[in-house]
Design an enzyme around this catalytic site. Structure first.
Site, PDB file in Angstrom:
ATOM      1  N   MET A   1       3.070  46.878  71.963  1.00  0.00           N
ATOM      2  CA  MET A   1       3.725  47.003  70.653  1.00  0.00           C
ATOM      3  C   MET A   1       3.022  46.099  69.654  1.00  0.00           C
ATOM      4  O   MET A   1       2.886  44.912  69.866  1.00  0.00           O
ATOM      5  CB  MET A   1       5.201  46.620  70.754  1.00  0.00           C
ATOM      6  CG  MET A   1       5.958  46.768  69.440  1.00  0.00           C
ATOM      7  SD  MET A   1       7.738  46.561  69.614  1.00  0.00           S
ATOM      8  CE  MET A   1       7.811  44.797  69.917  1.00  0.00           C
ATOM      9  N   CYS A   2       2.553  46.683  68.548  1.00  0.00           N
ATOM     10  CA  CYS A   2       1.909  45.950  67.461  1.00  0.00           C
ATOM     11  C   CYS A   2       2.494  46.441  66.146  1.00  0.00           C
ATOM     12  O   CYS A   2       3.196  47.452  66.093  1.00  0.00           O
ATOM     13  CB  CYS A   2       0.401  46.173  67.473  1.00  0.00           C
ATOM     14  SG  CYS A   2      -0.445  45.560  68.955  1.00  0.00           S
ATOM     15  N   GLY A   3       2.204  45.729  65.084  1.00  0.00           N
ATOM     16  CA  GLY A   3       2.633  46.154  63.765  1.00  0.00           C
ATOM     17  C   GLY A   3       1.435  46.378  62.870  1.00  0.00           C
ATOM     18  O   GLY A   3       0.507  45.568  62.846  1.00  0.00           O
TER      19      GLY A   3
END
Length: 309
Positions: A1-3
């Site tokens: 999970m990254c933004g």
């Protein structure tokens, strides 16, 4: 999970606020990626210069005589701006390739973060707020930019493993997802002469787009080809000198939202990254479609290009 976040400005009056708005968007995505962070800012082009953004873990020592040493090697005056662990080298236009070769000889431990005519990339290990403060990203102006907060999965938490990745002139990529065929594709691209420095799958994605464009494809065509040649799940946000492009894999399991007004186009992994933008209440907000390429360019009067692959 990254933004991941991006902002393309249509209204030049907002350009002095680009760094501030992008920084706020980036910090909002901290819980999606607390390991490291980075931003690519595209500024106003100077026809007389190109830029190399470089990094060193020992900047006071590495940058002490770099401006003079590189000027001597090139036989032309180089100007340097030092920001924490990074420095931006202003190179006379036409000397960029020679500058990279000379830099490697002067100090092979200095790493190139970005190369081109308008782009500057700043990235480091740490919380997004801390990274933004170190480089005073809020004070930066520009026409458009993209950013990333990383939660490491497939490679180590290092400066070089942080996004964005720059693999072609003024081209960079941020990515949320995972490419399952990146090792095989890395070997193929390296055989084709494409330089790849890390084990990060995102750098392979960026290098793939560079390779396709070197073969004559437009960015849109390269993004379309990625849907067939890259295995896994991904949302790509690509910056170029003129604008940025977005593509999601055919399943589109990674979150993404876009907003458009008369002043800007904005991208975020989640809507909360966009809530503080001016006029967001009146924006057209939508989720980008799977397997569809979107691109906004200042060269085309900000008109969006959209194409389903």
């Amino acid at each position: 999970m990254c933004g991941i976040v991006g902002l393309f400005l249509k209204d030049s009056a907002l350009e002095p606020r680009l760094g501030s708005m992008l920084t706020d968007m980036l910090i909002t995505m901290t819980d999606r990626g607390p390991d490291s962070a980075g931003i690519a800012i595209y500024g106003t082009e100077d026809p007389a210069i190109s830029k190399l953004t470089v990094q060193s873990d020992t900047p006071d020592q590495a940058f002490a005589s770099l401006e003079a040493d590189l000027s001597a090697e090139l036989g032309s005056k180089v100007h340097m701006r030092h920001k924490d662990t990074h420095a931006v080298l202003h190179i006379p236009r036409g000397h960029l390739t020679a500058a990279r070769t000379a830099l490697a000889a002067i100090n092979p431990d200095i790493r190139v973060m970005s190369s081109g005519d308008t782009v500057e990339i700043y990235k480091e290990v740490g919380l997004p707020k801390d990274v933004a403060d170190r480089f005073d990203l809020r004070s930066m102006s520009g026409t458009h930019g993209i950013g990333h907060t990383r939660m490491a999965t497939e490679s180590m938490v290092t400066t070089m493993g942080a996004h964005p990745f720059n693999t072609g002139p003024d081209q960079c990529l941020v990515h949320n997802g995972s490419l399952s065929n990146h090792n095989r594709l890395r070997r193929k691209l390296q055989r084709e002469g494409i330089h790849i420095e890390t084990e990060n799958d995102t750098e392979v994605g960026a290098a793939y787009l560079t390779w396709r464009m070197q073969k004559g494809a437009t960015l849109g065509e390269a993004l379309e080809s990625s849907l067939n040649d890259l295995d896994g799940f991904f949302t790509f946000l690509v910056g170029t000198k003129d604008g940025f492009g977005v593509v999601r894999d055919p399943i589109a399991c990674k979150p993404a939202v876009m907003a458009e007004t008369d002043q800007y186009v904005a991208f975020g992994s989640e809507y909360r990254a966009l809530v503080n933008l001016p006029g967001i209440e009146q924006a057209r907000v939508w989720e980008p479609e799977p397997a569809t390429v979107y691109f906004w360019s200042h060269a085309n009067s900000s008109a969006p290009t959209e194409k389903a692959a």
